[in-house]
Design a protein around this motif. Structure first.
Motif, short mmCIF file in Angstrom:
data_model
loop_
_atom_site.label_atom_id
_atom_site.label_comp_id
_atom_site.label_asym_id
_atom_site.label_seq_id
_atom_site.Cartn_x
_atom_site.Cartn_y
_atom_site.Cartn_z
N TRP A 839 0.82 -1.22 0.00
CA TRP A 839 0.00 0.00 0.00
C TRP A 839 0.85 1.27 0.00
CZ3 TRP A 839 -4.31 1.91 -1.38
CH2 TRP A 839 -4.84 3.07 -0.82
N HIS A 840 1.97 1.27 0.74
CA HIS A 840 2.80 2.48 0.80
C HIS A 840 3.42 2.77 -0.57
CE1 HIS A 840 6.73 0.38 0.71
NE2 HIS A 840 6.11 -0.57 1.42
N GLU A 841 3.61 1.73 -1.40
CA GLU A 841 4.11 1.96 -2.74
C GLU A 841 3.06 2.65 -3.61
OE1 GLU A 841 7.28 -1.53 -3.67
OE2 GLU A 841 5.19 -2.19 -3.43
N TRP A 842 1.79 2.25 -3.43
CA TRP A 842 0.70 2.94 -4.14
C TRP A 842 0.66 4.41 -3.74
CZ3 TRP A 842 -3.84 0.97 -6.92
CH2 TRP A 842 -3.70 -0.36 -7.33
N ILE A 843 0.80 4.69 -2.43
CA ILE A 843 0.76 6.07 -1.94
C ILE A 843 1.92 6.87 -2.54
CG2 ILE A 843 0.97 7.52 0.09
CD1 ILE A 843 -1.71 6.16 -0.07
N ALA A 844 3.07 6.28 -2.59
CA ALA A 844 4.24 6.98 -3.14
C ALA A 844 4.05 7.26 -4.64
CB ALA A 844 5.51 6.14 -2.90
N ARG A 845 3.54 6.27 -5.38
CA ARG A 845 3.31 6.47 -6.82
C ARG A 845 2.28 7.59 -7.04
NH1 ARG A 845 3.25 3.29 -11.42
NH2 ARG A 845 5.20 2.44 -10.60
N TRP A 846 1.19 7.58 -6.28
CA TRP A 846 0.16 8.62 -6.43
C TRP A 846 0.74 10.00 -6.13
CZ3 TRP A 846 -4.02 5.35 -3.55
CH2 TRP A 846 -4.74 4.57 -4.50
N ARG A 847 1.55 10.07 -5.05
CA ARG A 847 2.12 11.37 -4.70
C ARG A 847 3.00 11.89 -5.84
NH1 ARG A 847 2.81 14.23 -0.17
NH2 ARG A 847 2.00 12.54 1.11
N GLU A 848 3.79 11.02 -6.41
CA GLU A 848 4.67 11.42 -7.50
C GLU A 848 3.86 11.92 -8.70
OE1 GLU A 848 7.82 9.23 -10.57
OE2 GLU A 848 7.39 8.33 -8.60
N ASP A 849 2.82 11.17 -9.07
CA ASP A 849 2.03 11.54 -10.25
C ASP A 849 1.22 12.81 -10.00
OD1 ASP A 849 3.00 9.30 -11.52
OD2 ASP A 849 1.24 8.05 -11.06
N LEU A 850 0.62 12.93 -8.84
CA LEU A 850 -0.22 14.09 -8.55
C LEU A 850 0.62 15.36 -8.41
CD1 LEU A 850 -2.73 12.47 -6.02
CD2 LEU A 850 -3.13 13.02 -8.43
N GLU A 851 1.80 15.25 -7.82
CA GLU A 851 2.66 16.42 -7.72
C GLU A 851 3.12 16.88 -9.10
OE1 GLU A 851 5.78 15.38 -5.05
OE2 GLU A 851 4.62 15.95 -3.25
N LEU A 852 3.35 15.91 -10.02
CA LEU A 852 3.73 16.28 -11.38
C LEU A 852 2.59 17.05 -12.06
CD1 LEU A 852 5.65 16.16 -13.79
CD2 LEU A 852 4.66 13.93 -14.37
N LEU A 853 1.33 16.60 -11.86
CA LEU A 853 0.18 17.32 -12.42
C LEU A 853 0.11 18.73 -11.86
CD1 LEU A 853 -2.59 14.55 -12.36
CD2 LEU A 853 -1.44 15.50 -14.38
N ALA A 854 0.32 18.88 -10.56
CA ALA A 854 0.26 20.19 -9.94
C ALA A 854 1.36 21.10 -10.47
CB ALA A 854 0.38 20.05 -8.41
N ARG A 855 2.58 20.57 -10.62
CA ARG A 855 3.67 21.39 -11.13
C ARG A 855 3.41 21.80 -12.58
NH1 ARG A 855 6.87 17.72 -8.04
NH2 ARG A 855 7.16 16.41 -9.91
N ASN A 856 2.89 20.87 -13.38
CA ASN A 856 2.59 21.20 -14.77
C ASN A 856 1.53 22.29 -14.87
OD1 ASN A 856 4.41 19.31 -15.67
ND2 ASN A 856 2.88 17.72 -16.06
N PHE A 857 0.51 22.22 -14.01
CA PHE A 857 -0.53 23.25 -14.03
C PHE A 857 0.06 24.62 -13.67
CE2 PHE A 857 -3.67 25.82 -11.74
CZ PHE A 857 -4.68 25.92 -12.69
N LEU A 858 0.89 24.66 -12.62
CA LEU A 858 1.49 25.92 -12.21
C LEU A 858 2.47 26.44 -13.26
CD1 LEU A 858 2.15 25.13 -8.44
CD2 LEU A 858 0.41 26.68 -9.37
#
Length: 892
Positions: A839-858
């Motif tokens: 489960w912690h690997e899923w959380i880490a993958r989501w954090r990486e992908d979602l932060e990339l989306l946020a950075r791209n938007f900004l």
């Protein structure tokens, strides 16, 4: 046969004997009377005359009206007031609505249309001198339910005419039959094919001697052309008009439209394009139209009526949007911006009509209480015009004040046609103010409707000079002479027209008296007579038709059976100039996918939650357009509750349900009666919460049905909850403010549960479909639950959809949690192809992908790069042009 350019306005040789005797000439229409008078004047001037007597030539309706006025002034007929068509239609509408309310036998969905049909029926009966009081005739009406109802209306209509001292135009003509005989000059009926019995009897009663004059000898060359579609047919007509206009001999062309209402506007556009009169030289079109538009359809008057409609109880969103774009009203610049935002809010509610107070509220919300447009609407509301009841003459000032509020007709300048239209509108308004005796006291909405009806019956014909090119209806062209006449739309299905007998007169009676439109034989005879007149009054007679009408194959009219038919070569529907320019074009491609980065000021003003990342993930351009430019596609109307509203009601009901059921122990302890009580309380509470914004457009029956649906769904969902191991509801609709990679977000989660061993499960209610695949990949389609999973404190052990659907309730989720059917704890099995066993690997993958989306938007990433299903409900296609590259690649 005359050569082109040599045909006079009208050949007077056939009338020479009548002119020498000084007889009065009567014509079927005003246009022919003007033609004959003009030709007489030209002939006299050409003969060297310095002055000459005015030729006595009149349209029949005008001459009869003058005879009645003279008889009225001389006291030979009863002194009644003649009412016009609009007045007559309004009187019929009042009779029909009064009869409907009194009898209760029927429900009239369109009283205005029924009034028009009833007025037409009475006109036919009067003109064909039908003795409606005769026992045999009356019995025929009673055999048909519709005719029997009309018979009752007719009696009430006659009573109202007598009580008001009014008379229709046909009543005035009928009065002349009863007037003491006073012989006038000999009369000559010019180019008449037929005359109704009443008018013929009046002419015989008044004239010393009655003569007929009509050209019957066919003198034209005849030609029939078939075209592939209507556009090609009208374009050929426009090209022919241009060619003849350039002929030095100036031949005359008559264009007769069989379908005048349908073909007039597209033909005018084709003519303007052919004559280059679509721009600055708009008023320079060298074509005269015999038939104009009804006044309510011209843009400047249409928008005036919209302004007045805004004072009524309900407003159409189409009218609000149209007024904001109209050049005939003036809105402050800041009001326009706020009005667009308010309109978007109203469209999201998915209703066709809204209350004025709702529009004011939306405007104030958009302008933060500083909307000048909302102040204007409030000022109109404080006049309490809706509550006043007064006569039309008393309403005149209020109507003008409302129009002044909107600065109608705008700051201008108006062109000559618009100026004429505004003048005619004020004339109609003044005429309405003179109808106090007919309308009595009425409310503002009723007086606006009366004004609209008057505009619908008032034709606007531009005051334009005569031209060598005339566009006419089939009746207007009767008797007129041209070098060339083109009959447009000579379809087998439309020429002759199909019979349309009046539904309020027994069909057998109409057929017996050969009333207009009664039978196929009557229509054939009428059409054949017109064709004979056309052939006798032009040098070249053309007729055209199209091979298909609305996608169905058609043939030329049977009237043209003996004509030679030719088909022009196929032509491209695309103008040749455009094709040439398009083939010579040089395309340059500019890839502009980078918007300016979000600065600190814009970031502080951003409002939104997981929706920002959802838009960025589904399509970066959609996120840029919606979240940074503030663009939103308008919604569609709905007759009932929208899917979003039903989902909102379900969320409210579930929140109330689990306020009463705090954990699995309370759920297990519920008796069937107790469970039923809790469910019904939750459903009714949800309906009460949302009733304020729903009941203004949704009926009580619809809301009651939705409440029953909620009760059934909640019962099914509790059965699903009973299959879980022990749980406790920790929070519902809790809000959290977070920052992800520098992007501030506001999160709200539907529900957070704690399992028996203390683990947390995040739940998102859905009334539709949902799957684990929504959260997977570098660009997840639905990032809300993963976003909460990576930012929650304390950490969560699982995320899940709660699919609350009829007979298909289920949990669908993943996590390291157990005891919840549908939430998979075998993570490798949950998603094949993903090597994330923990489960912690899923959380880490989501954090990486979602932060990339946020950075791209900004950073301003705004590429048009949608996921597979992202465009389905986006509504931004007109802006992003996502389909254009595919269309270009498909071109040879």
């Amino acid at each position: 046969m005359n050569q082109p350019g040599t045909a006079p306005l009208y050949r007077l040789d056939a009338l020479q004997a009548h002119l020498e005797q000084g007889r009065t000439l009567l014509t079927p229409n005003f246009r022919l009377a003007r033609r004959i008078r003009s030709q007489w004047d030209q002939q006299q001037a050409a003969s060297g005359q310095g002055c000459w007597p005015t030729l006595r030539v009149y349209a029949l309706e005008h001459w009869l009206g003058e005879q009645w006025q003279q008889a009225r002034r001389a006291g030979r007929v009863s002194p009644r007031q003649r009412i016009d068509t609009a007045w007559e239609k309004e009187l019929w509408r009042q009779v029909i609505e009064a009869d409907q309310s009194q009898s209760g036998e029927y429900t009239m969905l369109a009283p205005g249309a029924a009034a028009s049909m009833a007025a037409q029926a009475r006109q036919l009966l009067v003109r064909w001198q039908v003795p409606i009081a005769d026992a045999g005739v009356a019995a025929g009406f009673r055999l048909d339910p519709d005719c029997a109802v009309f018979q009752r209306w007719l009696h009430q209509f006659e009573q109202r005419l007598d009580a008001g001292g009014w008379a229709t135009t046909d009543d005035c003509h009928a009065q002349l039959l009863a007037a003491p005989e006073q012989t006038t000059d000999d009369l000559v009926l010019v180019e008449f094919d037929e005359i109704p019995p009443l008018q013929r009897a009046v002419l015989e009663h008044l004239s010393g001697e009655l003569h007929w004059s009509r050209n019957t000898e066919a003198r034209s060359a005849q030609q029939c052309q078939g075209f592939s579609d209507k556009q090609q047919e009208l374009q050929a007509v426009a090209d022919r008009a241009v060619a003849l206009s350039r002929d030095p001999a100036q031949p005359t062309l008559g264009i007769v439209l069989v379908d005048m209402p349908g073909d007039r506007a597209p033909l005018e556009y084709a003519l303007r394009a052919a004559f280059d009169c679509l721009g600055e030289d708009y008023a320079g079109l060298p074509v005269n139209f015999s038939t104009g538009f009804t006044l309510d359809r011209v843009p400047v008057v249409r928008d005036a009526l919209r302004c007045l409609d805004l004072v009524t109880d309900k407003l159409r969103l189409e009218d609000i949007a149209a007024l904001q774009q109209s050049r005939f009203v003036i809105l402050p610049e800041e009001a326009q911006i706020h009005a667009v935002a308010a309109l978007a809010t109203l469209y999201r509610n998915a209703v066709e009509k809204v209350d004025a107070s709702d529009w004011r509220a939306a405007l104030d919300q958009a302008a933060k209480g500083q909307s000048s447009l909302a102040e204007l609407l409030l000022a109109q509301s404080t006049r309490r015009l809706r509550r006043l009841v007064q006569t039309p003459s008393q309403w005149l000032a209020a109507v003008c004040e409302v129009l002044d509020d909107w600065s109608w007709p705008g700051k201008g300048p108006l062109d000559s046609l618009e100026y004429q239209q505004v003048e005619l509108f004020y004339q109609v308004l003044e005429d309405l103010a003179g109808r106090d005796a007919l309308l009595g006291e009425l409310g503002f909405q009723a007086v606006v409707q009366a004004l609209r009806t008057a505009c619908e019956t008032q034709a606007f014909q531009p005051q334009t000079p005569d031209s060598t090119i005339q566009v006419l209806g089939p009746l207007e062209a009767a008797g007129l002479q041209f070098d060339e006449l083109w009959l447009v739309g000579a379809q087998a299905t439309r020429w002759p027209a199909p019979p349309q007998p009046n539904p309020f007169i027994p069909h057998a009676l109409q057929a017996k008296l050969a009333m207009p439109h009664a039978t196929h034989q009557r229509e054939w005879q009428f059409t054949a007579g017109l064709m004979q007149q056309y052939a006798a009054n032009c040098s070249h007679l053309r007729a055209s038709y199209v091979l298909q009408v609305d996608g169905v194959s058609d043939a030329p009219s049977a009237v043209l059976a003996d004509w030679p038919i030719e088909h022009p070569p196929e032509v491209s529907p695309v103008p040749e100039l455009w094709t040439t320019m398009n083939s010579d074009k040089q395309l340059q491609t500019l890839h502009d996918e980078q918007a300016p980065p979000v600065d600190d000021r814009e970031r502080d003003a951003l409002r939104g939650g997981s929706g920002i990342l959802e838009d960025q993930s589904n399509c970066p351009f959609r996120a840029f357009a919606r979240r940074r430019l503030g663009l939103e596609a308008f919604g569609d109307y709905r007759s009932g509750l929208t899917a979003a509203e039903r989902g909102d009601l379900l969320h409210r009901a579930l929140r109330r349900l689990f306020e009463s059921i705090a954990d699995s122990e309370q759920l297990a302890a519920l008796s069937p009666q107790g469970e039923r009580h809790v469910i019904e309380h939750a459903a009714s509470g949800a309906m009460d919460d949302a009733a304020g914004k729903l009941r203004h457009r949704v009926s009580a029956a619809c809301l009651a049905l939705e409440q029953s649906r909620l009760v059934a769904l909640l019962g099914q969902w509790l059965e699903q909850e009973r299959e879980r191991e022990p749980f406790t509801v920790l929070a519902q609709e809790s809000s959290h403010a977070i920052t992800l990679a520098g992007l501030p977000l506001s999160l709200r989660v539907d529900r957070v549960d704690s399992t028996g061993d203390g683990q947390r499960l995040v739940i998102d209610y859905k009334s539709g479909a949902g799957k684990v695949g929504d959260w997977l990949g570098q660009r997840p389609q639905k990032p809300q639950l993963p976003l909460y999973g990576v930012t929650a404190e304390p950490p969560v052990a699982g995320i899940s959809y709660a699919l609350v659907r009829d007979r298909n309730c289920a949990y669908v989720g993943v996590g390291e949690i157990t005891g919840v059917p549908g939430v998979q704890s075998d993570l490798e099995k949950a998603v094949r192809g993903e090597s994330l066993p923990h489960w912690h690997e899923w959380i880490a993958r989501w954090r990486e992908d979602l932060e990339l989306l946020a950075r791209n938007f900004l950073a301003g990433d705004a590429a048009v790069d949608p996921l597979a299903s992202a465009c389905r409900y986006c509504g931004m296609q007109a802006l992003c042009r996502v389909d254009v590259p595919a269309q270009q690649e498909a071109q040879p």
